[in-house]
Design a protein around this motif. Structure first.
Motif, PDB file in Angstrom:
ATOM      1  N   LEU A 180      -0.956 -31.001 -73.660  1.00 41.09           N
ATOM      2  CA  LEU A 180      -0.675 -29.728 -73.777  1.00 41.09           C
ATOM      3  C   LEU A 180      -1.530 -28.333 -73.032  1.00 41.09           C
ATOM      4  O   LEU A 180      -0.847 -27.364 -72.196  1.00 41.09           O
ATOM      5  N   HIS A 181      -2.785 -28.739 -71.968  1.00 44.31           N
ATOM      6  CA  HIS A 181      -3.220 -27.933 -71.558  1.00 44.31           C
ATOM      7  C   HIS A 181      -2.906 -28.183 -70.308  1.00 44.31           C
ATOM      8  O   HIS A 181      -2.471 -27.170 -69.496  1.00 44.31           O
ATOM      9  N   ALA A 182      -2.368 -29.241 -69.671  1.00 41.21           N
ATOM     10  CA  ALA A 182      -1.611 -29.341 -68.516  1.00 41.21           C
ATOM     11  C   ALA A 182      -0.537 -28.818 -68.153  1.00 41.21           C
ATOM     12  O   ALA A 182       0.397 -27.964 -66.651  1.00 41.21           O
ATOM     13  N   LEU A 183       0.161 -29.002 -69.619  1.00 38.20           N
ATOM     14  CA  LEU A 183       1.824 -28.380 -69.767  1.00 38.20           C
ATOM     15  C   LEU A 183       1.830 -26.851 -69.190  1.00 38.20           C
ATOM     16  O   LEU A 183       2.718 -26.026 -68.525  1.00 38.20           O
ATOM     17  N   GLY A 184       0.245 -26.258 -69.394  1.00 40.86           N
ATOM     18  CA  GLY A 184       0.390 -24.392 -69.114  1.00 40.86           C
ATOM     19  C   GLY A 184       0.948 -23.706 -70.623  1.00 40.86           C
ATOM     20  O   GLY A 184       0.772 -23.980 -71.763  1.00 40.86           O
TER      21      GLY A 184
END
Length: 402
Positions: A180-184
């Motif tokens: 989820l952090h990588a999805l932004g």
């Protein structure tokens, strides 16, 4: 689950006071070569593998959430590790799309404001353009129906890496929070197809039937779940109790620690599984079917070996494998075949409770549930739920034809 992740999960469980779940490991080995001779060799522990961030196409998932979901998105949440519950809850609340959350997600009650009630039939009639699965493979019937609905694009975010489908789908494997952090940024999608509005009538009918058919299996599961909500852990097995709980259990009180065994796992070791899950819980509840309970009743011999705690084993005694009475075409089978399918019986569980030193309670009516108000601390109780077959069938048919 890698060793490092397993260790991290155990640390998390220790901090939260929740008992770690049992760990089941499948080891895939090739057929042995009878001509192979290893000679002498030294065996020593290997270094644990490095933890991978994630695998799979985040770009494809991001595009689907931003653009394709405009034609309709549904979020299905299967079993989650406790470390995954907070990010999954956050994502569902950000998306605000319709949600189908299994009890084993630990989020079923907390996401009730977004949920579709008993959603299989509705989703078959109105399949979404995009389905996002979080966690383990969902237990609902619609997940299997997706095999024949290629128009619905399926994305899975899971720690296991298994798609759970035989047809093509996209899988992102790894730690949910890292993904989820990588999805932004996540855009709100909402209920594009108005599924929750369509679901209101079915939900209202279901609540009405739970009142007018109080001695049905479905209503008994609802009542049982209200008492079980005070437990530290809940265990469900096999298929019908899991399905009933997902559809009919209470939604007012969060129940974060729910474990289940169903389907291909069979009825082997279900009471053993409950005792293992409850080993360090101060208050634990289980709900199983009658044939399931008979198959593993000797596991109750383990009770004296466990830590002190209040344990309640609920058994739905509908006189055999009730789920097989509802199979398509079951009524058209010869009587001998129906007996083989259902395995009918007229046994009580009182003797089993007495054999292992458990308190025994029988529940036939809604008023009988008052007995659960007087459970003693550190007691072991077997509760036999004996539903009314006509009310159960009436409720099933009314919902099926809604």
């Amino acid at each position: 689950m890698t060793w490092k992740r397993r260790k991290a999960c155990r640390k998390t469980f220790c901090k939260t006071g929740i008992t770690p779940p049992p760990l089941h490991i499948n080891v895939c080995l090739p057929d042995p070569d009878p001509a192979w001779n290893p000679g002498s060799c030294d065996l020593y522990p290997a270094e644990p593998p490095e933890e991978n961030g994630f695998r799979g196409s985040l770009a494809e998932l991001a595009r689907a959430l931003r653009f394709k979901s405009r034609d309709g998105l549904v979020v299905m949440i299967g079993g989650l590790d406790p470390t995954e519950q907070a990010p999954a809850r956050w994502l569902a609340n950000e998306l605000k799309a319709p949600v189908v959350a299994d009890a084993t997600s630990g989020l079923r009650e907390e996401l009730a404001h977004l949920a579709l009630t008993d959603a299989d039939a509705l989703l078959r009639e109105h399949p979404p353009a995009v389905l996002l699965r979080l966690g383990d493979v969902p237990v609902g019937r619609f997940w299997r129906d997706l095999e024949d609905i290629p128009a619905t694009e399926v994305f899975s975010v899971t720690r296991t890496g298994f798609s759970g489908l035989a047809r093509p789908s996209s899988v992102v494997t790894g730690d949910l929070e890292a993904i989820l952090h990588a999805l932004g940024d996540i855009d709100t999608v909402g209920d594009v197809n108005g599924l929750r509005a369509m679901n209101k009538r079915r939900k209202a009918l279901m609540e009405e039937l739970l009142i007018t058919c109080p001695e049905s299996e479905q209503a008994m599961v609802r009542s049982f779940s209200c008492f079980a909500a005070d437990g530290d852990c809940i265990y469900l097995g096999n298929s019908m109790p899991v399905r009933y709980w997902n559809s009919f259990a209470q939604t007012s009180i969060p129940t974060e620690n729910v474990r289940a065994n169903r389907g291909a796992n069979g009825i082997d070791g279900q009471i053993s599984g409950f005792l293992g899950v409850s080993a360090r819980c101060s208050r634990s509840w289980a709900l199983v079917g009658d044939l399931t309970a008979m198959y593993d009743s000797n596991a109750l011999a383990l009770l004296p070996q466990l830590d002190r705690g209040t344990r309640v084993l609920g058994v739905i005694n509908n006189g055999g494998g009730g789920i097989f009475r509802t199979l398509p075409g079951a009524d058209g089978q010869p009587e001998t075949m129906r007996k083989l399918l259902v395995q009918p019986h007229a046994h009580s569980f009182k003797a089993i409770a007495e054999q292992w030193g458990m308190r025994y309670l029988t529940i036939r009516t809604a008023e009988d549930f008052d007995q659960l108000d007087s459970l003693e601390e550190n007691s072991q109780t077997l509760v036999e739920l004996i539903p009314d077959r006509e009310q159960t069938e009436q409720m099933r048919l009314r919902l099926a034809n809604a």
